[in-house]
Design an enzyme around this catalytic site. Structure first.
Site, short mmCIF file in Angstrom:
data_model
loop_
_atom_site.label_atom_id
_atom_site.label_comp_id
_atom_site.label_asym_id
_atom_site.label_seq_id
_atom_site.Cartn_x
_atom_site.Cartn_y
_atom_site.Cartn_z
N ARG A 88 9.40 -6.55 -0.11
CA ARG A 88 8.14 -6.38 0.64
C ARG A 88 6.66 -6.98 0.09
NH1 ARG A 88 3.66 -2.47 1.99
NH2 ARG A 88 2.43 -3.05 2.76
N ARG A 97 6.69 -4.20 7.59
CA ARG A 97 7.00 -4.31 6.65
C ARG A 97 8.84 -3.81 5.88
NH1 ARG A 97 2.61 -0.41 5.40
NH2 ARG A 97 1.77 -2.10 6.49
N ASP A 100 7.67 -0.11 2.59
CA ASP A 100 6.33 1.04 2.20
C ASP A 100 6.49 2.56 1.92
OD1 ASP A 100 3.25 0.97 2.03
OD2 ASP A 100 3.46 1.90 4.13
N ASP A 102 3.88 5.29 -0.22
CA ASP A 102 2.59 5.07 -0.34
C ASP A 102 2.80 6.74 -0.64
OD1 ASP A 102 0.66 3.22 1.99
OD2 ASP A 102 1.44 4.75 3.21
#
Length: 188
Positions: A88, A97, A100, A102
């Site tokens: 990434r 990407r 990811d 989060d």
């Protein structure tokens, strides 16, 4: 699913090291576990349209819940380290990407404070695409608007309550426009 767990969204729309997108997501979940975050729940994998629309290939998304004694900044650092292991790079906000991760929420924590959360949550769409906070904002200020987050999250934490909005994941998911839910398709 208890209210104190860390909730993490996973997504990928670019291949990494020859792995398919579902393989990448499964490997990322294994990497989270190997990093010491105890994975206690895992959603199905979903195919979702790229966000923002037209910005690249479709995604594979998922969500996990983890138990850990670590604080939010430590969890975030682990997630960023894993993203880096998967190639990434952060060049374009909301760009394509390889992975990811989060941090969506840590129990009912509101970080760094309610005023900061509200500032980022209320940004106009054009500002959202250009600006990024310089500190961790929890819960994720856009999670309640995104089908690709809420549909997988509903698999593992339907009763988790958003500490600012006061609604459960199930309620937030039900409030999405029907198309936003329908475009999030479970993979076989």
């Amino acid at each position: 699913m208890n209210q104190g767990a860390a909730l993490i969204a996973l997504g990928a729309n670019m291949p990494h090291s020859g792995a398919s997108l579902p393989e990448t997501i499964r490997a990322a979940i294994a990497a989270v576990q190997a990093a010491g975050l105890q994975v206690v729940a895992q959603s199905r994998l979903y195919s979702t349209p790229c966000f923002p629309p037209g910005a690249g290939p479709d995604y594979v998304n998922a969500a996990i819940a983890v138990h850990t004694p670590l604080a939010a900044p430590q969890i975030l650092q682990i997630l960023h380290d894993i993203e880096a292991e998967f190639g990434r790079t952060r060049q374009v906000r909301w760009g394509m990407r390889t992975l990811d991760l989060d941090l969506l929420a840590l129990g009912d924590a509101i970080l760094p404070d309610l005023a900061s959360y509200r500032h980022w949550q209320q940004l106009a769409p054009e500002q959202q695409q250009q600006l990024a906070p310089d500190q961790l904002i929890l819960p994720h200020p856009r999670m309640h608007e995104r089908g690709f987050v809420l549909v997988p999250l509903a698999d593992i934490a339907p009763q988790w309550r958003h500490p600012v909005l006061g609604q459960s994941v199930a309620d937030l998911c039900a409030a999405l426009p029907p198309l936003a839910r329908a475009e999030v398709q479970a993979l076989p």
